[in-house]
Design an enzyme around this catalytic site. Sequence first.
Site, PDB file in Angstrom:
ATOM      1  N   ASP A 189       0.842  -1.198   0.000  1.00 11.68           N
ATOM      2  CA  ASP A 189       0.000   0.000   0.000  1.00 11.68           C
ATOM      3  C   ASP A 189       0.879   1.250   0.000  1.00 11.68           C
ATOM      4  O   ASP A 189       2.032   1.214   0.456  1.00 11.68           O
ATOM      5  CB  ASP A 189      -0.864   0.060   1.278  1.00 11.68           C
TER       6      ASP A 189
ATOM      7  N   ARG B 134      -1.219  -0.686  -8.406  1.00  8.45           N
ATOM      8  CA  ARG B 134      -2.614  -0.327  -8.095  1.00  8.45           C
ATOM      9  C   ARG B 134      -2.680   1.198  -8.150  1.00  8.45           C
ATOM     10  O   ARG B 134      -1.918   1.858  -7.441  1.00  8.45           O
ATOM     11  CB  ARG B 134      -3.013  -0.796  -6.704  1.00  8.45           C
TER      12      ARG B 134
END
Length: 305
Positions: A131, A183
């Site tokens: 992340d 992402r």
Amino acid sequence: MLTRSALIYLSRQEGLKEFAARFKPFKKLTTRFIAGENIGEAVAAIRQVNARGCTASFDHLNESVTSIAETEAEVSEYLDVLARIDETGIESNVSIKLTQFGLEIDPELAYRNARRVVEDAARRGNFVRIDMEGSNVTQATIDVFRRLRAEFGLNDVGIVLQSYLYRTMDDARAVLQIPARIRICKGAYNEPPEVAYPDKKDVDHNYVRVMQLLLQSGVYHGIATHDPKMIDATIDFAQKEGIGKAAFEFQMLYGIRRDLQEQLAHDGYRMRVYVPYGKHWYPYFMRRLAERPANIWFVLKNLWK
Ligand SMILES: Cc1cc2nc3c(=O)[nH]c(=O)nc-3n(C[C@H](O)[C@H](O)[C@H](O)COP(=O)(O)OP(=O)(O)OC[C@H]3O[C@@H](n4cnc5c(N)ncnc54)[C@H](O)[C@@H]3O)c2cc1C
């Protein structure tokens, strides 16, 4: 905008974090966004996500960890998660945060901890997504990611980039050279105008530019958003360029736009749901309130139930 900043500010208050983790009645307010406190509850939630035609990503909630012992516990938790995925046969990978593994203590520690998880995932044929957090750690996160990607394969470890940062287009181009799985999301932290677009329309515009770059790269990427405009732009671009539905995946958060998740899965798109669980839910929960202040009313209503 003021509410958003205030909620993100509150999400970073250590005292409130500790209080929230201990104060049991708060917990029931979180169930819309948080799958539970332990792996078993997260597995049960992921089974339901899988039954709706979506894959998942485990996220053990914790960030900005300040003790080495706690980072060690986070590694153990993720090694357990990877084992449970194999034992149960659920369709899931894992998402980690490097500050959970000690990035703010020592980047070398975060690298060593993340490496243990990536190594185990690679051995099992699974995938670890790193992340992206606040802009104070963007470069350090990319640096650790690059080291890991140099040692492991394209399908072992990937990264996240945020379209609100000015630097993201350059980062996307550079990371694609490796190549790497990305992402793309809009970004969930409070960032100053020196580093991030203050206007939503610029964030959205940059999102579309980066999405198009990713889709054209031929690498399998994650398009993370609940925004129907971003989703339509992705579908339109893929159709125009003849990019197949299996060449990328949409990603959304647990408890948000379930209708849209199911619709996209039903329409044959790959849909992954990010499933957070654990005791340290407070900062994540507050960022979800910040994204949509109407959620505060939802929470307050539940408080009186
Ligand atoms: C799978 C996934 C992983 C992510 N990983 C990261 C990460 O690593 N780093 C990072 O900084 N951010 C991450 N994010 C969060 C992201 O950056 C945004 O903050 C968040 O997705 C909201 O942006 P949006 O694209 O949905 O668009 P927005 O323009 O914020 O929202 C569009 C619409 O989506 C719905 N919606 C959005 N948020 C909510 C909410 N909280 N509650 C209810 N409805 C909502 C509303 O209908 C809203 O009108 C991730 C998001 C997803 C989906």
